[in-house]
Scaffold this active site. Sequence first.
Site, short mmCIF file in Angstrom:
data_model
loop_
_atom_site.label_atom_id
_atom_site.label_comp_id
_atom_site.label_asym_id
_atom_site.label_seq_id
_atom_site.Cartn_x
_atom_site.Cartn_y
_atom_site.Cartn_z
N HIS A 56 0.82 -1.22 0.00
CA HIS A 56 0.00 0.00 0.00
C HIS A 56 0.85 1.27 0.00
CE1 HIS A 56 0.77 0.99 4.24
NE2 HIS A 56 0.61 -0.29 4.54
N SER A 76 1.57 4.17 -5.09
CA SER A 76 2.18 5.40 -4.59
C SER A 76 3.53 5.12 -3.92
CB SER A 76 1.20 6.10 -3.64
OG SER A 76 1.61 7.41 -3.34
N ASP A 111 -5.07 12.86 -11.00
CA ASP A 111 -4.25 12.76 -9.79
C ASP A 111 -3.56 14.10 -9.53
OD1 ASP A 111 -2.45 12.11 -7.76
OD2 ASP A 111 -2.16 10.08 -8.52
N HIS A 130 -5.81 9.93 -7.30
CA HIS A 130 -4.81 9.12 -6.59
C HIS A 130 -5.44 7.93 -5.87
CE1 HIS A 130 -0.68 8.74 -5.30
NE2 HIS A 130 -1.06 8.58 -4.04
#
Length: 473
Positions: A199, A273, A420, A448
């Site tokens: 994540h 990310s 984003d 995002h």
Amino acid sequence: MVIMDKAKLTLIMSGRILNEVISFLVFTVLDVLDFLLCYTYKVIDFIVEAEWKPCYCSSVKQAITSNGTILVSESKIMCLTSSSNYKKLQLEEISDTLYTRSSLVSEVSKSTVNELKRLKLENATTVKKGTLRSTFTVNSTIVEMLQGKIGGQKSNPIPRWSDCDCKTCNSWSSSGKDTLFVHIDGAKENVQENVIFIHGFISSSAFWTETLFPNFTKATKSRYRLFAVDLLGFGRSPKPNESLYTLREHLDMIEKSVLEPYKVKSFHIVAHSLGCILALALAVKHPGLVKSLTLLAPPYFPAPKGEQATQYMMRRIAPRRVWPAIAFGASIACWYEHVSRTICLLICKNHRLWEFLTKLLTRNWIRTYLVEGFCCHTHNAAWHTLHNIICGTAGKIEGYLDMVKNRLKCEVTVFHGEDDDLIPVECSYNVKSRIPRARVKVVENKDHITIVVGRQQAFARELEEIWKNNSTS
């Protein structure tokens, strides 16, 4: 038509100027507030925890520990000397953005940077002989945190007064568990493939388990074993107070929690990310094991010639602007140590209250996994991970990408939301410029977060196709 274009251009320029003016005023106030909070928290730490804790806007001091001397070389190698022997602790990176943040009120002493640059090769030679007696200055917070690491001190099971001590956040300390929380789904027997999900910043494994995992087909779950980890310092994983949350520490914990105990011999990676940086580092460290690499919104900003990569990265992801809102949040998290600690005190320490209110206000119409992931971390974990991973590795990403291009044969797929505002689409095309074989897919009207959330079914199908094309026959 020309008149309308001029009017539109004027409106855009006026908006940008207004944003600049408001940003200057807001961040000037934040500079003052952060300066005041610095001393407030020092006093509270001293009263509550009987300890005057240093911070990254503390003045520099001699790098002396109870066991010897901590030395910092240009190659970021920490050495501890003592009367009998010396130990060497090499960190992947302590980002200079931690102690060279400019401020309108108080500027961090430049002597730290000057001392790092001044240290020459002969110092390292002297260390090998064990005869070095001189010391030099380094940021006091780094010294304090290294004391625990070099001295082998265990984490204090009692969290700081500003951190949450609930079962979810702190159960690992009482159980003595020193591995990450790992959610495992999919095949339990006759496992043919493994997938590791990583994540992003201020998130958790629920970002994947509540969206993608329920949408994978039975055929996929019968073949693939799915691992979703809570990164060190986030979700239900350990949040050690003395950790510097470096790249090495994050990677070591992923290996210790997934690769080693489950005897993973090959794997696909899906990362979002900040997780993309860890995914690249993991792939480079285990080039023969990676079968496919899927990156979502990778934060890759090539530094212009003459620019320092770490500082350039910090300015790009945290531009000190009030708009867009997500950039404003990143700026507070990156530039203001004490303001961001206050936010953690209000949100993270009381995350159970915010989760309850979210469920109450939405009448349970939505799951609260995003709120839970956003709230379950400590300021220390968020602060160091942001600087040491996102900013501190900025100068290494190009090397990682080149290694993926030249040494790894796996398929590389990059997804990016068209809207984003935090990590612009250009970052994904920057990745492709280093890895020509990478396939970039820009998803319209997604940002995002909604690059996954809200299109989980479609994304699950896309991942299944990627794995199918890169599976062992």
